[in-house]
Design an enzyme around this catalytic site. Structure first.
Site, PDB file in Angstrom:
ATOM      1  N   SER A  39       0.799  -1.226   0.000  1.00  0.00           N
ATOM      2  CA  SER A  39       0.000   0.000   0.000  1.00  0.00           C
ATOM      3  C   SER A  39       0.834   1.280   0.000  1.00  0.00           C
ATOM      4  O   SER A  39       0.331   2.337  -0.358  1.00  0.00           O
ATOM      5  CB  SER A  39      -0.963   0.029   1.182  1.00  0.00           C
ATOM      6  N   LYS A  86       0.714   4.594   6.683  1.00  0.00           N
ATOM      7  CA  LYS A  86       0.103   5.456   5.659  1.00  0.00           C
ATOM      8  C   LYS A  86       0.711   6.853   5.743  1.00  0.00           C
ATOM      9  O   LYS A  86       1.407   7.194   6.682  1.00  0.00           O
ATOM     10  CB  LYS A  86      -1.419   5.570   5.857  1.00  0.00           C
TER      11      LYS A  86
END
Length: 177
Positions: A39, A86
Site C-alpha cells: 500500500s 500510511k
C-alpha cells in the site's frame, strides 16, 4: 576463588541490569515495525524494516506528508490487531476533497510526486474533525486507508509514531520521505 566468582557474578548482573534499563528506555522512544503489503509502494515495499519515533506526536502534531504507523480494529490472519503504515493527507480542520482522481486540500490540488500511478479512487468531501487525521497509502489503487469505512479517519490517540528510518533493505537505509 570463591570471592573472584562473586565479583564476576556481580559484574555480570550489573551489565545485564544496565542493558535491560537501556532497552526499556529505548523502547519508550522508538519501535521497530515491518511493512506488510504494497500500500505504500514505491516509498516503502514489502518487508522493509522501519524504526518509528514514538514521541514525535506526544510533543508535536502530525503534518501533511508525514508517514505514520497506527493501530486499527482490523485483525491479521493470526488474530492480532493490524497496524497500518500510511501518509498523512489532512489534519483537524482541513477540508479534503477527492474528485476525478485528484486530491484537494483546503481547495487546492495537492502535488503528490510520491504516489504510484495517477489514479486516486473515491469521492470524498469532508472537513476533518478535531483529534482525527486523514491518511492514504502511496499506492492508491492497492491501499486500505481513510477513504474506506474499514479504516476511516484515524484517532490521534491510535497513532503509534512517525516513520523515522528504514533499516532494511541495507541498500535503502536512511530517512523516509
Amino acid at each position: 576463588m570463591g570471592e573472584q566468582l562473586k565479583k564476576e557474578a556481580v559484574e555480570w548482573i550489573k551489565v545485564i541490569a544496565t542493558a535491560l534499563v537501556f532497552a526499556f528506555i529505548i523502547t519508550q522512544f522508538i519501535r521497530p515495525t515491518l511493512v506488510r503489503g504494497e500500500s505504500m509502494y514505491p516509498t516503502l515495499e514489502e518487508d522493509n524494516y522501519l524504526i518509528i519515533n514514538r514521541i514525535s506526536y506526544k510533543v508535536g502534531e502530525p503534518k501533511l506528508g508525514d508517514i505514520i504507523v497506527f493501530s486499527t480494529d482490523l485483525t491479521q490472519e493470526d488474530g492480532r490487531k493490524k497496524d497500518l503504515v500510511k501518509r498523512v493527507i489532512g489534519v483537524a480542520k482541513d477540508h479534503i476533497k477527492i474528485e476525478d482522481s485528484k486530491v484537494y486540500l483546503n481547495g487546492k490540488q495537492i502535488q503528490e510526486p510520491y504516489i504510484h500511478g495517477k489514479y486516486t479512487d473515491g469521492n470524498i468531501d469532508m472537513t476533518i474533525p478535531e483529534g482525527k487525521i486523514f491518511a492514504m497509502g502511496d499506492n492508491r489503487e492497492n491501499s486500505l486507508d481513510s477513504r474506506y469505512e474499514e479504516v476511516g479517519l484515524i484517532d490521534k490517540k491510535d497513532i503509534m509514531g512517525k516513520v523515522a528510518i528504514r533499516l532494511f533493505p541495507f541498500n535503502k537505509i536512511g530517512t523516509v520521505k
